[in-house]
Design a protein around this motif. Sequence first.
Motif, mmCIF file in Angstrom:
data_model
loop_
_atom_site.group_PDB
_atom_site.id
_atom_site.type_symbol
_atom_site.label_atom_id
_atom_site.label_comp_id
_atom_site.label_asym_id
_atom_site.label_seq_id
_atom_site.Cartn_x
_atom_site.Cartn_y
_atom_site.Cartn_z
ATOM 1 N N LYS A 118 0.853 -1.194 0.000
ATOM 2 C CA LYS A 118 0.000 0.000 0.000
ATOM 3 C C LYS A 118 0.887 1.241 0.000
ATOM 4 O O LYS A 118 2.056 1.179 0.371
ATOM 5 N N PRO A 119 0.332 2.390 -0.417
ATOM 6 C CA PRO A 119 1.142 3.616 -0.440
ATOM 7 C C PRO A 119 1.454 4.127 0.958
ATOM 8 O O PRO A 119 0.732 3.832 1.920
ATOM 9 N N LEU A 120 2.506 4.907 1.066
ATOM 10 C CA LEU A 120 2.934 5.447 2.358
ATOM 11 C C LEU A 120 2.026 6.570 2.837
ATOM 12 O O LEU A 120 2.250 7.125 3.914
ATOM 13 N N THR A 121 1.027 6.898 2.072
ATOM 14 C CA THR A 121 0.052 7.916 2.471
ATOM 15 C C THR A 121 -1.148 7.287 3.172
ATOM 16 O O THR A 121 -2.086 8.000 3.553
ATOM 17 N N GLU A 122 -1.137 5.972 3.349
ATOM 18 C CA GLU A 122 -2.236 5.268 4.001
ATOM 19 C C GLU A 122 -1.768 4.589 5.280
ATOM 20 O O GLU A 122 -0.659 4.044 5.327
ATOM 21 N N LYS A 123 -2.618 4.579 6.291
ATOM 22 C CA LYS A 123 -2.280 3.901 7.535
ATOM 23 C C LYS A 123 -2.316 2.393 7.345
ATOM 24 O O LYS A 123 -2.986 1.870 6.457
ATOM 25 N N THR A 124 -1.604 1.703 8.201
ATOM 26 C CA THR A 124 -1.648 0.241 8.213
ATOM 27 C C THR A 124 -2.609 -0.203 9.313
ATOM 28 O O THR A 124 -3.082 0.611 10.110
ATOM 29 N N SER A 125 -2.878 -1.474 9.394
ATOM 30 C CA SER A 125 -3.725 -1.987 10.464
ATOM 31 C C SER A 125 -2.991 -1.886 11.795
ATOM 32 O O SER A 125 -1.752 -1.882 11.831
ATOM 33 N N LYS A 126 -3.739 -1.804 12.874
ATOM 34 C CA LYS A 126 -3.132 -1.684 14.198
ATOM 35 C C LYS A 126 -2.273 -2.894 14.537
ATOM 36 O O LYS A 126 -1.302 -2.795 15.292
ATOM 37 N N SER A 127 -2.623 -4.039 13.988
ATOM 38 C CA SER A 127 -1.907 -5.280 14.301
ATOM 39 C C SER A 127 -0.641 -5.461 13.477
ATOM 40 O O SER A 127 0.140 -6.385 13.727
ATOM 41 N N GLU A 128 -0.423 -4.574 12.489
ATOM 42 C CA GLU A 128 0.768 -4.686 11.650
ATOM 43 C C GLU A 128 2.019 -4.423 12.484
ATOM 44 O O GLU A 128 2.115 -3.412 13.176
ATOM 45 N N ASN A 129 2.968 -5.323 12.419
ATOM 46 C CA ASN A 129 4.189 -5.181 13.216
ATOM 47 C C ASN A 129 5.404 -4.773 12.401
ATOM 48 O O ASN A 129 6.244 -4.001 12.867
#
Length: 229
Positions: A205-216
Amino acid sequence: MEVKKTCNIYCDESTHIENDGQPYMILAYVSTPYHLLKMHNKNIRKMKMEHFYRGEMKWSSISKSQYPFYNKLIDYFFSNDSLNFRAIVIDKSQLNHKYYKQSHDDFYDKMYYQLLNKKIFHDINYNIYLDVKDTYSYKKAKNLKLYLERDYQNIRNLQIIRSHESELMQLTDVLMGAINYKLRGLNRVTAKNNIIAKIENFCGKPLTEKTSKSENKFNLFFIDLKNGN
């Protein structure tokens, strides 16, 4: 009695000054288990030697001639499960310190707490290192330690170091710099654009979008001050 594992966290910040004319404030870190720290330092230094790279790794240093080294560095980060990155992004147009009766330094401390507390676990000890920026850095470290110790008794060490002392703090600068560059819509340096594309390919995904909270592996969170999130 089982001995707790220890994790080292290397923190840095970008365009964090309130009135620096930049739209975003970014705080970030790279973490690794303590027992693997020497291995990562050794491997990164070996890469530097192979590519005749001298000095600190910095996002601002990426150029056509240095691209092969930084390309390999990104591969190294994403190929090692023991290296993790997290960043929080604050839109400075939403700042309203007067309303919340706080200084920018107070806000800075609170945001550093937000960066760290979501990924601190009670069954692990932590060594946390912050990059020295100015004479206020030591006070910031002391304040942050007080904030964290309210909720956590497993912060073994929290101190200021200089970025040239740590390969992983330099890695934090590179990954954080990619986010800031993309958010500001800068695209003048082809080598930097290619590094961003590589990171985005790994992340999916682009760096302008947040990741999921569980992403480590590569955790990115945009704080919405208007909604208190």
